[in-house]
Scaffold this motif. Sequence first.
Motif, PDB file in Angstrom:
ATOM      1  N   LEU A   6       0.879  -1.169   0.000  1.00 42.14           N
ATOM      2  CA  LEU A   6       0.000   0.000   0.000  1.00 42.14           C
ATOM      3  C   LEU A   6       0.910   1.211   0.000  1.00 42.14           C
ATOM      4  CD1 LEU A   6      -2.494  -1.051   2.848  1.00 42.14           C
ATOM      5  CD2 LEU A   6      -2.563  -1.685   0.427  1.00 42.14           C
ATOM      6  N   ILE A   8       1.450   5.240   0.006  1.00 43.99           N
ATOM      7  CA  ILE A   8       0.812   6.514   0.344  1.00 43.99           C
ATOM      8  C   ILE A   8       1.783   7.639   0.032  1.00 43.99           C
ATOM      9  CG2 ILE A   8      -0.428   7.799   2.114  1.00 43.99           C
ATOM     10  CD1 ILE A   8      -1.560   5.004   1.491  1.00 43.99           C
ATOM     11  N   GLN A  20      -0.121   6.264   7.813  1.00 43.44           N
ATOM     12  CA  GLN A  20       0.685   5.041   7.843  1.00 43.44           C
ATOM     13  C   GLN A  20       0.381   4.204   9.086  1.00 43.44           C
ATOM     14  OE1 GLN A  20       4.921   5.677   8.041  1.00 43.44           O
ATOM     15  NE2 GLN A  20       5.413   3.549   7.567  1.00 43.44           N
ATOM     16  N   LEU A  23      -3.125   2.601   8.807  1.00 47.35           N
ATOM     17  CA  LEU A  23      -3.167   1.489   7.863  1.00 47.35           C
ATOM     18  C   LEU A  23      -2.440   0.264   8.394  1.00 47.35           C
ATOM     19  CD1 LEU A  23      -2.623   3.339   4.457  1.00 47.35           C
ATOM     20  CD2 LEU A  23      -4.760   2.452   5.381  1.00 47.35           C
ATOM     21  N   GLU A  24      -1.308   0.469   9.028  1.00 50.89           N
ATOM     22  CA  GLU A  24      -0.560  -0.664   9.581  1.00 50.89           C
ATOM     23  C   GLU A  24      -1.339  -1.342  10.694  1.00 50.89           C
ATOM     24  OE1 GLU A  24       3.120   1.150  10.641  1.00 50.89           O
ATOM     25  OE2 GLU A  24       4.067   0.697   8.699  1.00 50.89           O
ATOM     26  N   TYR A  27      -4.265  -3.208   8.533  1.00 49.95           N
ATOM     27  CA  TYR A  27      -3.938  -4.086   7.408  1.00 49.95           C
ATOM     28  C   TYR A  27      -2.513  -4.646   7.464  1.00 49.95           C
ATOM     29  CZ  TYR A  27      -7.937  -1.437   5.621  1.00 49.95           C
ATOM     30  OH  TYR A  27      -9.164  -0.838   5.478  1.00 49.95           O
ATOM     31  N   TYR A  31      -0.584  -6.664   4.453  1.00 53.10           N
ATOM     32  CA  TYR A  31       0.005  -5.725   3.505  1.00 53.10           C
ATOM     33  C   TYR A  31       1.176  -4.969   4.142  1.00 53.10           C
ATOM     34  CZ  TYR A  31      -4.257  -6.466   0.784  1.00 53.10           C
ATOM     35  OH  TYR A  31      -5.274  -7.033   0.066  1.00 53.10           O
ATOM     36  N   ARG A  32       2.066  -4.500   3.285  1.00 56.62           N
ATOM     37  CA  ARG A  32       3.187  -3.646   3.721  1.00 56.62           C
ATOM     38  C   ARG A  32       2.884  -2.211   3.318  1.00 56.62           C
ATOM     39  NH1 ARG A  32       8.561  -2.610   1.334  1.00 56.62           N
ATOM     40  NH2 ARG A  32       7.977  -4.031  -0.365  1.00 56.62           N
ATOM     41  N   VAL A  33       2.897  -1.304   4.290  1.00 58.00           N
ATOM     42  CA  VAL A  33       2.603   0.098   4.027  1.00 58.00           C
ATOM     43  C   VAL A  33       3.903   0.831   3.721  1.00 58.00           C
ATOM     44  CG1 VAL A  33       1.562   2.208   4.896  1.00 58.00           C
ATOM     45  CG2 VAL A  33       0.623  -0.015   5.579  1.00 58.00           C
ATOM     46  N   THR A  35       5.595   4.568   2.255  1.00 58.67           N
ATOM     47  CA  THR A  35       5.255   5.980   2.125  1.00 58.67           C
ATOM     48  C   THR A  35       6.281   6.719   1.266  1.00 58.67           C
ATOM     49  OG1 THR A  35       6.479   6.604   4.121  1.00 58.67           O
ATOM     50  CG2 THR A  35       4.167   5.966   4.399  1.00 58.67           C
TER      51      THR A  35
END
Length: 556
Positions: A6, A8, A20, A23-24, A27, A31-33, A35
């Motif tokens: 993901l 951003i 961030q 989302l972490e 998810y 998933y790996r966030v 930026t």
Amino acid sequence: MGKPVLLIVEDNQDLLKQIQQDLERRYGRRYRVVTASSGEEALTTLRRLRDDGQRVAVVVADRKLPDVDGIEVLKQARTMFGAAKCAVLTSFDERERIVQTMKEFRLDDYLVKPCQPPDQRLYPVFDDLLADWESRVTIENLRVIGSRFSPEAHQIRDFLARNCVPFEWLDVDRDEEALRLLGDSKTELSHLPVVVFPDGTKLTQPTNAEIAQKIGLKVRPEGDFYDLVIVGGGPSGLAASVYGASEGLRTVMIERDAPGGQAGLSSMIENYLGFPAGLSGADLARRAVAQAKKFEVEIVSPQVVSGLRVEGSTPIVTLSDGSELRSHVVLLATGVQWRRLDVPGIDRLVGAGVYYGGTLAEAFFCRNEDIYLVGGANSAGQAAVYFSRYARTVTMLVRGANLDDEMSRYLVDQIKNTPNIKVRLRTTVVEVHGESRLEAITIFDAAKNQKETLSTNALFIFIGALPHTEWLQNVVQRDDHGFILTGPDLPRGESNGHFPQGWKLNRDPFWLESSQPGIFVAGDVRHGSVKRVAAGVGEGATAVQFIHQYLSSAER
């Protein structure tokens, strides 16, 4: 390969950090966030992820970045990662402008800064984007091996795509991996297609029912008596299942192909209330199925209803395997099927370059090709816009003198503004050519009064639809075209006053009730219905209210 990413992109560091973290928190397991605080950094990151063979699920970029425009970042992200979902990050006062931007650049959604609280402003958008991405992205565990122009392979791809089952397609004419999985077996090559499942088992030339059983779909109902049996799983049937089950009716829905019906084939529905970015028919079906299962609707698919009769006041539905379901009420929501194009050479090429409707699964094969669509209504327009993302050119062959007669204005405008879509008015297909696959079509241009033969590998047909109601003959009354008559449209009898001919009860039929008490009708299969998805959903919901009135009536 690692977790999908993901990405951003936002230059406000505090806001970027907050998004961030949110989302972490929700998810991070799947998933790996990642930026980026500038457009250039985002593009560098995207190139690195592409080169490393990583998967990018969602890219969200601020509209106003200090270096590269955020929309440009999203455009390049989609070029590098075709399946990625793209959303723009904007401020509250720019919402109206952003909606127009989404339409222009075909973005998937938008988020309003600062995205707080996340339960209301962030997670609902990401839940939808990720559910859509997960339903489309191919995986290595389920593989289909075959030839592009095999009708049997097309049937399997169509079935899996319409049921939102991710799969990897391997073409025996191009992919070495296909031959490796088959073990270079000439015997298997002569019996394609082959489906390879996650546990390593293979099915050779499987039917849809065999695949459904293997992947865990329910092909037979659990019980033999229900409050409500719904025949058909399009928008009307799905809406009725949700409303019926949520109001306490034990409900089963029987669908012959896949939930979503013909609407499930729509590549993009942009005028459905509540979805400014539009949604595909598959998206709508996926959401509706999840909602129906939430209320414990029993969904049986693929399964064919072959008969219907009434004993006393009890409707009895017969399935193709001979089993029977009894119920208090039956709702017929069978929808319609595409009208066939009657021209020389076409029947043998259906599924081998000639397609009725067009699932998203076929778009992949149209990259850099010149393809043709027959039809001038909304379904054809939606397909043309979608396929234009992949094909070199999309030519619409329209019998009428203009598009405005049958197509929504927003689609007409989109088509005019899409440079690789061509429209040929007053033009019809008169013949198709090819032995084992489509090679060319012959068209007749009425304006020029001449024929022309055009080379192509793909012809998609959207020329109206007809109801499939022959099996209901002598059960309910139909009009001359096969659409089912209901309520005030039923012909009145001469011997029983104002009641419809053959009507047995001392009351008028409800608006969506057929000539047989306790059998209701909703959606496109009903005489006089409005052929729109929202109208079908409305009829399905409304039918449940009449069903409750019927069930509470002393006279049934």
